[in-house]
Design a protein around this motif. Structure first.
Motif, mmCIF file in Angstrom:
data_model
loop_
_atom_site.group_PDB
_atom_site.id
_atom_site.type_symbol
_atom_site.label_atom_id
_atom_site.label_comp_id
_atom_site.label_asym_id
_atom_site.label_seq_id
_atom_site.Cartn_x
_atom_site.Cartn_y
_atom_site.Cartn_z
ATOM 1 N N ALA A 13 1.176 -1.177 0.215
ATOM 2 C CA ALA A 13 0.144 0.175 -0.166
ATOM 3 C C ALA A 13 1.197 1.460 0.317
ATOM 4 N N ARG A 14 1.926 1.335 0.810
ATOM 5 C CA ARG A 14 2.724 2.523 0.675
ATOM 6 C C ARG A 14 3.226 2.774 -0.581
ATOM 7 N N THR A 15 3.718 1.553 -1.361
ATOM 8 C CA THR A 15 4.346 2.206 -2.628
ATOM 9 C C THR A 15 3.387 2.373 -3.447
ATOM 10 N N VAL A 16 2.045 1.921 -3.287
ATOM 11 C CA VAL A 16 1.073 2.049 -4.707
ATOM 12 C C VAL A 16 0.836 3.788 -3.767
ATOM 13 N N CYS A 17 0.466 4.117 -2.443
ATOM 14 C CA CYS A 17 0.156 5.470 -2.166
ATOM 15 C C CYS A 17 1.122 6.522 -2.996
ATOM 16 N N ARG A 18 2.922 6.237 -2.473
ATOM 17 C CA ARG A 18 4.074 6.940 -3.627
ATOM 18 C C ARG A 18 3.803 7.161 -4.444
ATOM 19 N N ARG A 19 3.105 5.895 -5.729
ATOM 20 C CA ARG A 19 2.994 6.556 -6.963
ATOM 21 C C ARG A 19 1.753 7.029 -7.269
ATOM 22 N N ALA A 20 0.704 7.083 -6.228
ATOM 23 C CA ALA A 20 -0.331 8.032 -6.678
ATOM 24 C C ALA A 20 0.059 9.477 -5.402
ATOM 25 N N GLU A 21 1.371 9.415 -5.205
ATOM 26 C CA GLU A 21 1.172 11.093 -4.860
ATOM 27 C C GLU A 21 1.887 10.801 -6.270
ATOM 28 N N ARG A 22 3.049 10.683 -7.005
ATOM 29 C CA ARG A 22 4.568 10.867 -7.710
ATOM 30 C C ARG A 22 2.724 11.544 -9.025
ATOM 31 N N GLU A 23 2.126 11.348 -8.977
ATOM 32 C CA GLU A 23 1.166 11.306 -10.608
ATOM 33 C C GLU A 23 0.325 12.875 -9.852
ATOM 34 N N ALA A 24 -0.121 12.767 -8.464
ATOM 35 C CA ALA A 24 -0.704 13.835 -8.182
ATOM 36 C C ALA A 24 0.563 15.332 -8.338
#
Length: 181
Positions: free
Chosen positions: A129-140
């Motif tokens: 979940a943390r790594t998916v969250c980091r990807r969401a942050e990069r996309e934002a």
């Protein structure tokens, strides 16, 4: 709430989708990628929640509700003029996460090494979940470079990835079962 008689609308059959303000955009748009990854994160957190004890599971459930708010914020361009108030992420969202981080960190074994994703099943799901969250942050962040958006979304996602890391350590017996590098 809109109630649909059928799950399919056929409005996306040509590779476009509608934003919260009615604007049609490509399904490959940065905005769609950002809130799509937030949705993916929410699904991974659903799996993590099943592996966690009651207090941690309740924290994850609250975060899952927050992530729907994050998605709602992302699906309406920040510049959209409206007479009705729009749901926007506020500083209190990140502040709640910071309080949870501080409470857990105070009980964790201090770190002298990097932590590899692993250990208990719950910790593994939280690391994913943390790594998916980091990807969401990069996309934002990429979306924000293209057009203005609510900066609180990026702050929230950044804090959330920190909380997920701390929760993964807590799931590994307060860090005593962490897999160190």
């Amino acid at each position: 709430m809109v109630v649909l008689s059928k799950i399919y609308t056929k409005t996306g059959d040509r590779g476009e989708t509608g934003l919260g303000d009615g604007t049609r955009v490509s399904k490959a748009d940065l905005r769609i990628a950002a809130y799509g990854t937030v949705d993916e994160l929410n699904a991974v957190l659903g799996l993590a929640r099943r592996a966690l004890s009651r207090p941690a599971a309740a924290t994850i459930l609250a975060i899952q509700h927050d992530l729907f708010d994050v998605g709602a914020d992302l699906c309406i361009p920040h510049t959209t003029a409206s007479r009705r108030p729009r749901l926007r992420v506020t500083p209190r969202y990140a502040q709640r996460l910071e309080r949870a981080i501080d409470a857990l960190t105070a009980r964790l074994t201090p770190l002298n090494s990097f932590v590899l994703p692993g250990g208990a099943a719950a910790a593994c799901w939280l690391h994913l979940a943390r790594t998916v969250c980091r990807r969401a942050e990069r996309e934002a962040v990429a979306l924000n470079r293209r057009e203005p958006m609510n900066p609180e979304v990026i702050i929230y996602l950044n804090r959330l990835s920190d909380l997920l890391f701390v929760m993964a350590r807590a799931a590994n017996r307060m860090g005593r079962r962490d897999v160190l590098w």
